[in-house]
Design a protein around this motif. Structure first.
Motif, PDB file in Angstrom:
ATOM      1  N   GLY A   1     -68.690  53.605 -40.374  1.00 44.52           N
ATOM      2  CA  GLY A   1     -68.314  52.741 -41.495  1.00 44.52           C
ATOM      3  C   GLY A   1     -68.221  53.545 -42.787  1.00 44.52           C
ATOM      4  O   GLY A   1     -67.265  53.404 -43.566  1.00 44.52           O
ATOM      5  N   ARG A   2     -69.195  54.425 -43.007  1.00 48.54           N
ATOM      6  CA  ARG A   2     -69.187  55.248 -44.230  1.00 48.54           C
ATOM      7  C   ARG A   2     -68.002  56.210 -44.223  1.00 48.54           C
ATOM      8  O   ARG A   2     -67.318  56.386 -45.232  1.00 48.54           O
ATOM      9  N   GLU A   3     -67.756  56.829 -43.062  1.00 51.70           N
ATOM     10  CA  GLU A   3     -66.676  57.809 -42.958  1.00 51.70           C
ATOM     11  C   GLU A   3     -65.304  57.152 -43.216  1.00 51.70           C
ATOM     12  O   GLU A   3     -64.487  57.656 -43.977  1.00 51.70           O
ATOM     13  N   ILE A   4     -65.084  56.000 -42.574  1.00 56.48           N
ATOM     14  CA  ILE A   4     -63.792  55.308 -42.712  1.00 56.48           C
ATOM     15  C   ILE A   4     -63.610  54.824 -44.149  1.00 56.48           C
ATOM     16  O   ILE A   4     -62.544  54.946 -44.740  1.00 56.48           O
ATOM     17  N   THR A   5     -64.672  54.301 -44.743  1.00 60.52           N
ATOM     18  CA  THR A   5     -64.613  53.809 -46.128  1.00 60.52           C
ATOM     19  C   THR A   5     -64.246  54.944 -47.085  1.00 60.52           C
ATOM     20  O   THR A   5     -63.488  54.758 -48.038  1.00 60.52           O
ATOM     21  N   LYS A   6     -64.782  56.129 -46.807  1.00 60.44           N
ATOM     22  CA  LYS A   6     -64.517  57.290 -47.671  1.00 60.44           C
ATOM     23  C   LYS A   6     -63.063  57.758 -47.520  1.00 60.44           C
ATOM     24  O   LYS A   6     -62.411  58.112 -48.486  1.00 60.44           O
ATOM     25  N   ASP A   7     -62.540  57.722 -46.281  1.00 62.85           N
ATOM     26  CA  ASP A   7     -61.220  58.307 -45.997  1.00 62.85           C
ATOM     27  C   ASP A   7     -60.045  57.399 -46.328  1.00 62.85           C
ATOM     28  O   ASP A   7     -58.986  57.883 -46.712  1.00 62.85           O
TER      29      ASP A   7
ATOM     30  N   ALA B   1     -66.062  43.664 -34.585  1.00 62.27           N
ATOM     31  CA  ALA B   1     -66.821  42.726 -35.429  1.00 62.27           C
ATOM     32  C   ALA B   1     -67.918  43.464 -36.191  1.00 62.27           C
ATOM     33  O   ALA B   1     -68.160  43.208 -37.372  1.00 62.27           O
ATOM     34  N   ASP B   2     -68.581  44.398 -35.530  1.00 62.38           N
ATOM     35  CA  ASP B   2     -69.662  45.144 -36.193  1.00 62.38           C
ATOM     36  C   ASP B   2     -69.103  46.182 -37.163  1.00 62.38           C
ATOM     37  O   ASP B   2     -69.688  46.414 -38.224  1.00 62.38           O
ATOM     38  N   LEU B   3     -67.970  46.808 -36.801  1.00 58.27           N
ATOM     39  CA  LEU B   3     -67.400  47.850 -37.670  1.00 58.27           C
ATOM     40  C   LEU B   3     -66.857  47.269 -38.971  1.00 58.27           C
ATOM     41  O   LEU B   3     -67.136  47.794 -40.050  1.00 58.27           O
ATOM     42  N   ILE B   4     -66.091  46.183 -38.892  1.00 57.97           N
ATOM     43  CA  ILE B   4     -65.456  45.662 -40.126  1.00 57.97           C
ATOM     44  C   ILE B   4     -66.489  45.165 -41.133  1.00 57.97           C
ATOM     45  O   ILE B   4     -66.234  45.180 -42.330  1.00 57.97           O
ATOM     46  N   ARG B   5     -67.675  44.789 -40.657  1.00 54.05           N
ATOM     47  CA  ARG B   5     -68.706  44.360 -41.609  1.00 54.05           C
ATOM     48  C   ARG B   5     -69.333  45.546 -42.342  1.00 54.05           C
ATOM     49  O   ARG B   5     -70.160  45.374 -43.217  1.00 54.05           O
ATOM     50  N   ARG B   6     -68.910  46.743 -41.961  1.00 52.30           N
ATOM     51  CA  ARG B   6     -69.347  47.953 -42.675  1.00 52.30           C
ATOM     52  C   ARG B   6     -68.212  48.525 -43.530  1.00 52.30           C
ATOM     53  O   ARG B   6     -68.330  49.629 -44.045  1.00 52.30           O
ATOM     54  N   LEU B   7     -67.098  47.794 -43.637  1.00 54.62           N
ATOM     55  CA  LEU B   7     -65.948  48.254 -44.420  1.00 54.62           C
ATOM     56  C   LEU B   7     -65.777  47.352 -45.642  1.00 54.62           C
ATOM     57  O   LEU B   7     -66.283  46.231 -45.669  1.00 54.62           O
ATOM     58  N   PRO B   8     -65.032  47.830 -46.672  1.00 55.86           N
ATOM     59  CA  PRO B   8     -64.865  47.018 -47.884  1.00 55.86           C
ATOM     60  C   PRO B   8     -64.163  45.690 -47.586  1.00 55.86           C
ATOM     61  O   PRO B   8     -63.354  45.603 -46.656  1.00 55.86           O
ATOM     62  N   PRO B   9     -64.413  44.652 -48.400  1.00 56.77           N
ATOM     63  CA  PRO B   9     -63.914  43.307 -48.086  1.00 56.77           C
ATOM     64  C   PRO B   9     -62.409  43.127 -48.215  1.00 56.77           C
ATOM     65  O   PRO B   9     -61.874  42.091 -47.794  1.00 56.77           O
ATOM     66  N   THR B  10     -61.690  44.104 -48.789  1.00 64.33           N
ATOM     67  CA  THR B  10     -60.239  43.942 -48.977  1.00 64.33           C
ATOM     68  C   THR B  10     -59.411  44.359 -47.760  1.00 64.33           C
ATOM     69  O   THR B  10     -58.195  44.177 -47.756  1.00 64.33           O
ATOM     70  N   ILE B  11     -60.035  44.903 -46.743  1.00 65.80           N
ATOM     71  CA  ILE B  11     -59.269  45.245 -45.540  1.00 65.80           C
ATOM     72  C   ILE B  11     -58.762  43.957 -44.887  1.00 65.80           C
ATOM     73  O   ILE B  11     -59.337  42.891 -45.078  1.00 65.80           O
ATOM     74  N   THR B  12     -57.665  44.089 -44.114  1.00 63.05           N
ATOM     75  CA  THR B  12     -57.226  42.932 -43.327  1.00 63.05           C
ATOM     76  C   THR B  12     -57.346  43.277 -41.846  1.00 63.05           C
ATOM     77  O   THR B  12     -57.469  44.455 -41.486  1.00 63.05           O
ATOM     78  N   CYS B  13     -57.323  42.244 -41.016  1.00 66.49           N
ATOM     79  CA  CYS B  13     -57.519  42.436 -39.573  1.00 66.49           C
ATOM     80  C   CYS B  13     -56.376  41.799 -38.804  1.00 66.49           C
ATOM     81  O   CYS B  13     -55.845  40.764 -39.208  1.00 66.49           O
ATOM     82  N   ASP B  14     -56.028  42.406 -37.712  1.00 63.60           N
ATOM     83  CA  ASP B  14     -55.084  41.795 -36.791  1.00 63.60           C
ATOM     84  C   ASP B  14     -55.509  42.210 -35.383  1.00 63.60           C
ATOM     85  O   ASP B  14     -56.369  43.097 -35.224  1.00 63.60           O
ATOM     86  N   PHE B  15     -54.911  41.581 -34.406  1.00 65.01           N
ATOM     87  CA  PHE B  15     -55.310  41.837 -33.020  1.00 65.01           C
ATOM     88  C   PHE B  15     -54.095  41.923 -32.123  1.00 65.01           C
ATOM     89  O   PHE B  15     -53.049  41.330 -32.414  1.00 65.01           O
TER      90      PHE B  15
END
Ligand code: IMP
Length: 184
Positions: free
Chosen positions: A25-31, A51-65
């Motif tokens: 989560g920290r690495e992706i947020t930084k990059d 589900a666990d990863l996105i809760r460690r990312l900033p709230p402005t990301i969007t999700c799709d599947f």
């Protein structure tokens, strides 16, 4: 041959998963730029990890599947197809694919090629697990949770014939059961 939960033994604990997820989560947020990031979960296997990863990312990301199928029982069938696709175009977006496991690499090779032609600004792959011993196609993995040996695994989203996705840790088929199956 079919397996029961007792045929599996713990391989990666809940604590190890939590710690690695914090790091990822920290690495992706930084990059990555969170204003333009679409996190694409590959169902069904990536469901718990995503589900666990996105809760460690900033709230402005969007999700799709999306959902692909390529696997039957404990052996990959080698053919990949879309069961269902993304709901939004990805042209000009930064795409982070979230996958449960890269085994032979056939599924992710197919998906990366299928998404690249849609014109995203960038595509990166984040996979929880990688089994390098089984590689048939090399795929570029930008973020990796754990490298694992050539063993069939379940839990934390990964299934055996549809079951065991909701285990809170990763378990591997006990070697003597895998050997029995190979000899049968
Ligand atoms: P690949 O195309 O061989 O890389 O396989 C990718 C897909 O096979 C993954 O997304 C999983 O759904 C499934 N898979 C591969 N190895 C395992 C495993 O050990 N346990 C459960 N599913 C697996």
């Amino acid at each position: 041959m079919s397996y029961a939960l007792s045929d599996f033994e713990p391989l990666i604990t809940r604590e190890q998963l939590d710690k690695r997820l914090d790091e990822l989560g920290r690495e992706i947020t930084k990059d990555l730029d969170p204003e333009h990031l679409v996190v694409v979960g590959v169902l069904k296997g990536a469901l718990v990890f995503m589900a666990d990863l996105i809760r460690r990312l900033p709230p402005t990301i969007t999700c799709d599947f999306l959902r692909l199928s390529s696997y039957e029982g404990t052996e990959s069938s080698g053919t990949v197809r879309f069961d269902f696709d993304l709901t939004q175009p990805i042209k000009g977006k930064d795409v982070l694919i979230v996958e449960d496991i890269v085994d032979t690499g056939l599924t992710m090779d197919f998906l990366l090629k299928a998404l690249e032609v849609r014109g995203p600004r960038s595509i990166k792959l984040c996979t929880l697990l990688h089994k390098p011993a089984r590689t048939k196609r090399d795929v570029p993995i930008s973020y990796l949770g754990f490298t694992i040996p050539d063993r069939f695994v379940i839990g934390y989203g990964l299934d055996y014939e549809g079951q065991y996705r909701n285990l809170d840790h990763i378990a591997a088929l006990r070697p003597y059961r895998a050997n029995q199956a190979a000899e049968a």
